[in-house]
Motif scaffolding. Structure first.
Motif, PDB file in Angstrom:
ATOM      1  N   UNK A   1       0.749  -1.179   0.038  1.00 18.36           N
ATOM      2  CA  UNK A   1       0.076  -0.027   0.189  1.00 18.36           C
ATOM      3  C   UNK A   1       0.798   1.178   0.155  1.00 18.36           C
ATOM      4  N   UNK A   2       1.899   1.331   0.804  1.00 18.49           N
ATOM      5  CA  UNK A   2       2.825   2.528   1.026  1.00 18.49           C
ATOM      6  C   UNK A   2       3.525   2.701  -0.244  1.00 18.49           C
ATOM      7  N   UNK A   3       3.834   1.771  -1.147  1.00 19.19           N
ATOM      8  CA  UNK A   3       4.474   2.120  -2.531  1.00 19.19           C
ATOM      9  C   UNK A   3       3.359   2.597  -3.298  1.00 19.19           C
ATOM     10  N   UNK A   4       2.199   1.837  -3.315  1.00 15.88           N
ATOM     11  CA  UNK A   4       1.326   2.420  -4.271  1.00 15.88           C
ATOM     12  C   UNK A   4       0.901   3.887  -4.048  1.00 15.88           C
ATOM     13  N   UNK A   5       0.866   4.339  -2.962  1.00  9.10           N
ATOM     14  CA  UNK A   5       0.709   5.513  -2.635  1.00  9.10           C
ATOM     15  C   UNK A   5       1.447   6.617  -2.709  1.00  9.10           C
ATOM     16  N   UNK A   6       2.873   6.325  -2.937  1.00  6.67           N
ATOM     17  CA  UNK A   6       3.941   7.459  -3.291  1.00  6.67           C
ATOM     18  C   UNK A   6       4.361   7.034  -4.647  1.00  6.67           C
ATOM     19  N   UNK A   7       4.045   6.088  -5.215  1.00 11.85           N
ATOM     20  CA  UNK A   7       4.593   5.804  -6.677  1.00 11.85           C
ATOM     21  C   UNK A   7       4.067   6.668  -7.703  1.00 11.85           C
ATOM     22  N   UNK A   8       4.710   6.987  -8.599  1.00 10.92           N
ATOM     23  CA  UNK A   8       4.244   8.017  -9.641  1.00 10.92           C
ATOM     24  C   UNK A   8       3.923   9.305  -9.451  1.00 10.92           C
ATOM     25  N   UNK A   9       4.519   9.566  -8.383  1.00 11.04           N
ATOM     26  CA  UNK A   9       4.383  11.085  -7.980  1.00 11.04           C
ATOM     27  C   UNK A   9       5.920  11.847  -7.942  1.00 11.04           C
ATOM     28  N   UNK A  10       5.997  13.194  -8.294  1.00 11.70           N
ATOM     29  CA  UNK A  10       7.194  13.807  -8.110  1.00 11.70           C
ATOM     30  C   UNK A  10       7.295  14.356  -6.781  1.00 11.70           C
ATOM     31  N   UNK A  11       6.429  14.489  -5.918  1.00  9.12           N
ATOM     32  CA  UNK A  11       6.735  15.120  -4.657  1.00  9.12           C
ATOM     33  C   UNK A  11       6.545  14.102  -3.567  1.00  9.12           C
ATOM     34  N   UNK A  12       7.219  12.870  -3.846  1.00  8.28           N
ATOM     35  CA  UNK A  12       6.980  11.862  -2.829  1.00  8.28           C
ATOM     36  C   UNK A  12       7.415  12.156  -1.574  1.00  8.28           C
ATOM     37  N   UNK A  13       8.331  12.924  -1.172  1.00  2.00           N
ATOM     38  CA  UNK A  13       8.967  13.297   0.153  1.00  2.00           C
ATOM     39  C   UNK A  13       7.792  14.285   1.050  1.00  2.00           C
ATOM     40  N   UNK A  14       6.899  15.071   0.170  1.00  2.00           N
ATOM     41  CA  UNK A  14       5.868  15.536   0.740  1.00  2.00           C
ATOM     42  C   UNK A  14       4.902  14.685   1.067  1.00  2.00           C
ATOM     43  N   UNK A  15       4.700  13.518   0.427  1.00  2.00           N
ATOM     44  CA  UNK A  15       3.515  12.686   0.477  1.00  2.00           C
ATOM     45  C   UNK A  15       3.946  11.468   1.529  1.00  2.00           C
ATOM     46  N   UNK A  16       5.003  11.455   1.872  1.00  2.00           N
ATOM     47  CA  UNK A  16       5.649  10.072   2.787  1.00  2.00           C
ATOM     48  C   UNK A  16       4.994  10.104   3.911  1.00  2.00           C
ATOM     49  N   UNK A  17       4.731  11.076   4.761  1.00  2.00           N
ATOM     50  CA  UNK A  17       4.157  11.149   6.423  1.00  2.00           C
ATOM     51  C   UNK A  17       2.688  10.842   6.268  1.00  2.00           C
ATOM     52  N   UNK A  18       1.923  11.415   5.049  1.00  2.00           N
ATOM     53  CA  UNK A  18       0.585  11.082   4.970  1.00  2.00           C
ATOM     54  C   UNK A  18       0.269   9.818   4.635  1.00  2.00           C
ATOM     55  N   UNK A  19       1.259   9.395   3.643  1.00  2.00           N
ATOM     56  CA  UNK A  19       1.191   8.001   2.874  1.00  2.00           C
ATOM     57  C   UNK A  19       1.644   6.851   3.868  1.00  2.00           C
ATOM     58  N   UNK A  20       2.325   7.050   4.999  1.00  2.00           N
ATOM     59  CA  UNK A  20       2.388   6.017   5.885  1.00  2.00           C
ATOM     60  C   UNK A  20       1.354   5.750   6.878  1.00  2.00           C
ATOM     61  N   UNK A  21       0.596   7.061   7.256  1.00  2.00           N
ATOM     62  CA  UNK A  21      -0.593   6.614   8.052  1.00  2.00           C
ATOM     63  C   UNK A  21      -1.594   6.165   7.041  1.00  2.00           C
ATOM     64  N   UNK A  22      -1.617   6.561   6.151  1.00  2.00           N
ATOM     65  CA  UNK A  22      -2.897   5.921   5.120  1.00  2.00           C
ATOM     66  C   UNK A  22      -2.664   4.438   4.811  1.00  2.00           C
ATOM     67  N   UNK A  23      -1.571   4.034   4.779  1.00  2.00           N
ATOM     68  CA  UNK A  23      -0.876   2.536   4.526  1.00  2.00           C
ATOM     69  C   UNK A  23      -1.446   1.777   5.915  1.00  2.00           C
ATOM     70  N   UNK A  24      -1.158   2.571   6.980  1.00  2.00           N
ATOM     71  CA  UNK A  24      -1.373   1.747   8.270  1.00  2.00           C
ATOM     72  C   UNK A  24      -2.899   1.819   8.736  1.00  2.00           C
ATOM     73  N   UNK A  25      -3.847   2.692   8.015  1.00  2.00           N
ATOM     74  CA  UNK A  25      -5.119   2.573   8.292  1.00  2.00           C
ATOM     75  C   UNK A  25      -5.802   1.298   8.309  1.00  2.00           C
ATOM     76  N   UNK A  26      -5.807   0.565   7.138  1.00  2.00           N
ATOM     77  CA  UNK A  26      -6.640  -0.455   7.046  1.00  2.00           C
ATOM     78  C   UNK A  26      -6.522  -1.599   8.380  1.00  2.00           C
ATOM     79  N   UNK A  27      -5.215  -2.043   8.713  1.00  2.00           N
ATOM     80  CA  UNK A  27      -5.125  -2.800   9.960  1.00  2.00           C
ATOM     81  C   UNK A  27      -5.201  -2.039  11.171  1.00  2.00           C
ATOM     82  N   UNK A  28      -5.135  -0.629  11.201  1.00  2.00           N
ATOM     83  CA  UNK A  28      -5.575  -0.125  12.518  1.00  2.00           C
ATOM     84  C   UNK A  28      -7.130  -0.235  12.738  1.00  2.00           C
ATOM     85  N   UNK A  29      -7.963  -0.164  11.743  1.00  2.00           N
ATOM     86  CA  UNK A  29      -9.213  -0.307  12.021  1.00  2.00           C
ATOM     87  C   UNK A  29      -9.628  -1.661  12.103  1.00  2.00           C
ATOM     88  N   UNK A  30      -8.973  -2.681  11.386  1.00  2.00           N
ATOM     89  CA  UNK A  30      -8.915  -4.471  11.983  1.00  2.00           C
ATOM     90  C   UNK A  30      -8.758  -4.611  13.270  1.00  2.00           C
TER      91      UNK A  30
END
Length: 290
Positions: free
Chosen positions: A199-228
């Protein structure tokens, strides 16, 4: 309208009107008002208290918006209102404790301004219309990763809302915070588990500003197991099993749905620590300030 004057200022409508946005913080709205009208930053914040009127009435004069409409759009104006206006009998409800940036696509389409800070509750972590992450880690409107490649994140948000309907908001809020802490500790210790990495790789792949997206992508990728895990913690039945002398069924369920078959072991493991101590790390489970 001289900010250096000691007399009560005479407010007049500003030349450029600003569109309202639902649940916007008062500070964000005033900042937008100053930017659109090319005023020095902070001048309105210093002027409004000296106008001798409630902020809702004063902002109504400056913006040509009805004060009642302003109170509906900005909960802060209604929450701190001490007297009820005979013309605008609006209930003064409690304020949400969480603030964050609105979806920049929604904000641009409604107001022409992408930088809008709003109040939100703990389950409001994404925009279902534009499928963008707006939850933890989005420190700016530019740091909102798209969720088109990760439909399991939007599915987890539906699960999150269903949990609130089933168990109640205070219970799920506490369970969500505990689960967030445990899953982040697993990330720190083991870089979490297989589906998280994909999930994390899919969220930041194909973007030029991956450094900006990294913190949000981390928490977004953790969200499904967090809800489980939050679903298990919020369940009285599963919580009782977890704190019992025979937590095997609970650990089996965690292994099946979250940890790829692995059973957390040892007191240093955050889940085992919660199972033994049943800690509540600093949260009352409420979404609002009292």
């Amino acid at each position: 309208m001289n900010p250096g004057s000691t007399s009560t200022p005479q407010l007049r409508p500003l030349p450029i009107r600003v569109r309202l946005y639902p649940r916007e913080t008062t500070a964000s709205f005033i900042l937008r008002l100053e930017r659109r009208n090319h005023l020095p930053s902070g001048i309105l914040k210093g002027l409004l208290p000296r106008a001798g009127e409630p902020w809702g009435e004063s902002l109504g004069v400056l913006t040509c918006h009805d004060p009642g409409t302003l109170m509906l759009a900005m909960p802060q104006l209604g929450a701190y209102r001490t007297t009820a206006s005979p013309l605008h009998k609006l209930p003064a409800g409690p304020l949400p404790r969480i603030t964050g940036f609105a979806c920049n696509h929604c904000a641009l389409s409604r107001t022409g301004d992408s930088r809008i800070e709003i109040y939100r509750t703990h389950e409001q972590v994404l925009c279902p219309i534009h499928r963008r992450w707006t939850g933890h880690g989005t420190d700016s409107p530019d740091g909102q990763p798209g969720l088109g490649r990760c439909p399991e994140i939007t599915a987890a948000n539906r699960h999150h809302r269903n949990l609130i309907s089933r168990h109640g908001r205070p219970c799920v809020r506490t369970a969500f915070h505990i689960s967030s802490h445990i899953n982040y500790r697993w990330f720190e210790q083991y870089r979490h588990f297989g589906p998280f990495t994909d999930r994390y790789r899919a969220l930041i792949s194909g973007t030029r500003s991956s450094c900006i997206l990294e913190p949000a992508a981390l928490w977004a990728a953790l969200y499904p197991p967090t809800i489980e895990l939050a679903a298990l913690i919020a369940s009285a039945r599963w919580a009782e099993i977890a704190h019992s002398q025979h937590p095997g069924p609970f650990l089996d369920r965690v292994g099946e749905s979250i940890t790829d078959g692995w059973h957390p072991r040892g007191y240093q493991d955050p889940l085992q620590h919660w199972m033994q101590e049943d800690w509540r790390p600093g949260f009352t489970g409420q979404d609002t300030l009292t």
